[in-house]
Design a protein around this motif. Structure first.
Motif, PDB file in Angstrom:
ATOM      1  N   ALA A  16       0.999  -1.122  -0.065  1.00 19.41           N
ATOM      2  CA  ALA A  16      -0.009  -0.112   0.097  1.00 19.41           C
ATOM      3  C   ALA A  16       0.898   1.246  -0.037  1.00 19.41           C
ATOM      4  CB  ALA A  16      -0.787   0.008   1.373  1.00 19.41           C
ATOM      5  N   PHE A  17       2.140   1.099   0.566  1.00 22.48           N
ATOM      6  CA  PHE A  17       2.935   2.409   0.395  1.00 22.48           C
ATOM      7  C   PHE A  17       3.887   2.429  -0.877  1.00 22.48           C
ATOM      8  CE2 PHE A  17       2.385   3.278   4.882  1.00 22.48           C
ATOM      9  CZ  PHE A  17       2.191   2.166   5.529  1.00 22.48           C
ATOM     10  N   ILE A  18       3.788   1.516  -1.936  1.00 22.05           N
ATOM     11  CA  ILE A  18       4.357   1.559  -3.075  1.00 22.05           C
ATOM     12  C   ILE A  18       3.871   2.514  -3.868  1.00 22.05           C
ATOM     13  CG2 ILE A  18       5.066   0.488  -4.846  1.00 22.05           C
ATOM     14  CD1 ILE A  18       5.441  -2.025  -3.206  1.00 22.05           C
ATOM     15  N   VAL A  19       4.438   3.484  -4.512  1.00 20.10           N
ATOM     16  CA  VAL A  19       3.987   4.000  -5.478  1.00 20.10           C
ATOM     17  C   VAL A  19       4.345   3.685  -6.743  1.00 20.10           C
ATOM     18  CG1 VAL A  19       4.408   6.471  -6.793  1.00 20.10           C
ATOM     19  CG2 VAL A  19       4.505   6.352  -4.317  1.00 20.10           C
ATOM     20  N   ALA A  20       3.089   3.435  -7.837  1.00 20.98           N
ATOM     21  CA  ALA A  20       3.293   2.834  -9.108  1.00 20.98           C
ATOM     22  C   ALA A  20       4.491   3.231  -9.441  1.00 20.98           C
ATOM     23  CB  ALA A  20       2.033   2.908  -9.872  1.00 20.98           C
ATOM     24  N   ALA A  21       5.274   2.360 -10.184  1.00 21.57           N
ATOM     25  CA  ALA A  21       6.510   2.916 -11.198  1.00 21.57           C
ATOM     26  C   ALA A  21       6.023   3.138 -12.456  1.00 21.57           C
ATOM     27  CB  ALA A  21       7.503   1.655 -11.258  1.00 21.57           C
ATOM     28  N   PRO A  22       6.640   4.108 -13.064  1.00 22.12           N
ATOM     29  CA  PRO A  22       6.275   4.588 -14.308  1.00 22.12           C
ATOM     30  C   PRO A  22       6.416   3.391 -15.188  1.00 22.12           C
ATOM     31  CG  PRO A  22       8.498   5.607 -13.856  1.00 22.12           C
ATOM     32  CD  PRO A  22       7.865   5.057 -12.619  1.00 22.12           C
ATOM     33  N   GLY A  23       5.797   3.215 -16.234  1.00 21.81           N
ATOM     34  CA  GLY A  23       5.827   2.162 -17.393  1.00 21.81           C
ATOM     35  C   GLY A  23       6.850   2.469 -18.329  1.00 21.81           C
ATOM     36  N   GLN A  24       6.916   1.543 -19.456  1.00 24.16           N
ATOM     37  CA  GLN A  24       7.906   1.905 -20.408  1.00 24.16           C
ATOM     38  C   GLN A  24       8.019   3.235 -21.166  1.00 24.16           C
ATOM     39  OE1 GLN A  24       7.669  -1.221 -23.374  1.00 24.16           O
ATOM     40  NE2 GLN A  24       5.713  -0.408 -24.322  1.00 24.16           N
ATOM     41  N   ALA A  25       9.126   3.583 -21.662  1.00 26.28           N
ATOM     42  CA  ALA A  25       8.903   4.904 -22.233  1.00 26.28           C
ATOM     43  C   ALA A  25       8.052   4.968 -23.300  1.00 26.28           C
ATOM     44  CB  ALA A  25      10.372   5.216 -22.779  1.00 26.28           C
ATOM     45  N   GLU A  26       7.258   5.935 -23.684  1.00 24.47           N
ATOM     46  CA  GLU A  26       6.271   6.368 -24.576  1.00 24.47           C
ATOM     47  C   GLU A  26       6.924   6.063 -25.819  1.00 24.47           C
ATOM     48  OE1 GLU A  26       2.818   9.526 -25.793  1.00 24.47           O
ATOM     49  OE2 GLU A  26       4.667  10.135 -24.825  1.00 24.47           O
ATOM     50  N   ILE A  27       6.366   5.113 -26.503  1.00 20.20           N
ATOM     51  CA  ILE A  27       6.567   4.529 -27.838  1.00 20.20           C
ATOM     52  C   ILE A  27       5.392   4.533 -28.545  1.00 20.20           C
ATOM     53  CG2 ILE A  27       8.762   3.576 -27.267  1.00 20.20           C
ATOM     54  CD1 ILE A  27       7.353   0.795 -27.057  1.00 20.20           C
ATOM     55  N   VAL A  28       4.000   4.829 -27.916  1.00 18.46           N
ATOM     56  CA  VAL A  28       3.113   4.872 -29.041  1.00 18.46           C
ATOM     57  C   VAL A  28       2.358   6.160 -29.084  1.00 18.46           C
ATOM     58  CG1 VAL A  28       2.610   2.387 -28.750  1.00 18.46           C
ATOM     59  CG2 VAL A  28       1.545   3.732 -26.968  1.00 18.46           C
ATOM     60  N   CYS A  29       1.395   6.456 -29.821  1.00 19.50           N
ATOM     61  CA  CYS A  29       0.521   7.183 -29.837  1.00 19.50           C
ATOM     62  C   CYS A  29      -1.104   6.893 -29.495  1.00 19.50           C
ATOM     63  CB  CYS A  29       0.244   8.103 -31.269  1.00 19.50           C
ATOM     64  SG  CYS A  29       1.691   8.775 -31.669  1.00 19.50           S
ATOM     65  N   ASP A  30      -1.482   7.438 -28.570  1.00 16.82           N
ATOM     66  CA  ASP A  30      -2.878   7.003 -28.186  1.00 16.82           C
ATOM     67  C   ASP A  30      -3.618   8.155 -27.695  1.00 16.82           C
ATOM     68  OD1 ASP A  30      -2.508   7.460 -25.354  1.00 16.82           O
ATOM     69  OD2 ASP A  30      -1.498   5.443 -25.002  1.00 16.82           O
ATOM     70  N   THR A  31      -5.207   7.900 -27.591  1.00 15.91           N
ATOM     71  CA  THR A  31      -5.805   8.996 -27.371  1.00 15.91           C
ATOM     72  C   THR A  31      -5.692   9.464 -26.091  1.00 15.91           C
ATOM     73  OG1 THR A  31      -7.452   7.451 -26.456  1.00 15.91           O
ATOM     74  CG2 THR A  31      -7.842   8.020 -28.665  1.00 15.91           C
ATOM     75  N   GLY A  32      -5.072   8.887 -25.264  1.00 14.82           N
ATOM     76  CA  GLY A  32      -4.564   9.500 -23.890  1.00 14.82           C
ATOM     77  C   GLY A  32      -3.576  10.514 -23.874  1.00 14.82           C
ATOM     78  N   SER A  33      -2.871  10.447 -24.950  1.00 13.83           N
ATOM     79  CA  SER A  33      -1.609  11.254 -25.169  1.00 13.83           C
ATOM     80  C   SER A  33      -1.595  12.412 -26.145  1.00 13.83           C
ATOM     81  CB  SER A  33      -0.345  10.438 -25.475  1.00 13.83           C
ATOM     82  OG  SER A  33      -0.324   9.707 -26.568  1.00 13.83           O
TER      83      SER A  33
END
Length: 283
Positions: A16-33
């Motif tokens: 519960a204390f862990i902060v989610a680590a970032p995912g892999q470097a952005e290598i795709v275009c998606d609607t969220g970006s």
């Protein structure tokens, strides 16, 4: 040792204390970006001294005591959190890969055999690479040289194009124009030209690119109105959704789904694995 035992069994609390680590470097275009439509001590020691795990049941301990044991252990051994996180990520990746393999098998005909999908490379090639892309996706343009290198290196490679416009109306217009170019036998030339262009993808610019590769732009404009293009793009979108694809570029080769503009060697390995699987199946 009781501290170790409780720490191992109680890691769920610590997580519960862990902060989610970032995912892999952005290598795709998606609607969220998309931006503007573009994408270019004490208690533990006492218990240990009391005789170990057999001296007391964890169920008899107050919750606060268990939390303190876990916290103290993790402060002493923070690398455990990294190991757990890595294990969770590896498990999730394995699950996603298995889900993708199952979906690829189920939708193999739609992926490989849609008669309306444009094809490049060797049309009778034993290995098929399917690409989902958006002409306005910067990562799709970035991976273009990789795709061209793969075609040059593998004379048995068949490339299937799946227009998947997700970055707004101009993306959709470019997809319609490219598909309409099939009627003049110029899809592939127009495709590569659109992948090399920068800037606006408004109608005038798209028609200018079409003109540069020898297309009759008046006929192209008429053919872009064909309602059959709606159905094809909708099929591509439905297929992408079924495969769990939400960004571009995305590739399917063999039973593997590759998301993003990964390095050339990654594709080479995937193609080699697909070729080996075919050979193994033929034996």
């Amino acid at each position: 040792m009781l501290v170790r035992t409780l720490a191992a069994t109680g890691l769920a609390l610590a997580l519960a204390f862990i902060v989610a680590a970032p995912g892999q470097a952005e290598i795709v275009c998606d609607t969220g970006s998309v931006e503007d439509g573009t994408c270019d001590p004490g208690t533990g020691k006492q218990m240990a001294d009391s005789g170990g795990a057999s001296a007391i049941s964890a169920d008899d301990l107050p919750v606060d005591a268990i939390r303190k044991i876990i916290r103290d252990y993790l402060l002493e051994h923070p690398e455990v959190l990294i190991e757990v996180q890595q294990a969770l990520q590896a498990r999730r990746a394995a699950q996603e890969a298995e889900q993708a393999r199952s979906a690829i098998q189920f939708y193999r005909d739609e992926l490989l055999s849609d008669p309306e999908a444009p094809v490049a490379g060797n049309p009778d090639g034993a290995i098929t690479l399917v690409e989902f892309f958006d002409y306005r996706c910067g990562y799709c343009r970035r991976v273009k040289p990789t795709v061209e290198t793969l075609l040059a290196e593998n004379d048995d490679l068949r490339l299937v194009f799946k227009e998947f416009p997700i970055l707004g109306p101009e993306s959709t217009m470019a997809a319609y124009a490219a598909l309409a170019a099939r009627g003049q036998g110029s899809y592939e030339a127009f495709h590569w030209a659109l992948m090399e262009t920068d800037g606006s993808f408004d109608r005038d610019h798209i028609l200018s690119v079409a003109r540069s590769v020898g297309l009759d732009t008046e006929r192209l404009a008429r053919d872009m109105e064909d309602p059959a293009l709606d159905a094809l793009i909708e099929r591509n979108a439905a297929l992408a959704s079924a495969l769990g694809i939400s960004g571009t570029p995305a590739f399917v080769v063999g039973d593997r789904l590759i998301g993003g503009a990964l390095p050339l060697e990654h594709f080479r390995i995937a193609i080699a694995d697909a070729r080996q699987a075919l050979q193994d199946g033929a034996e």
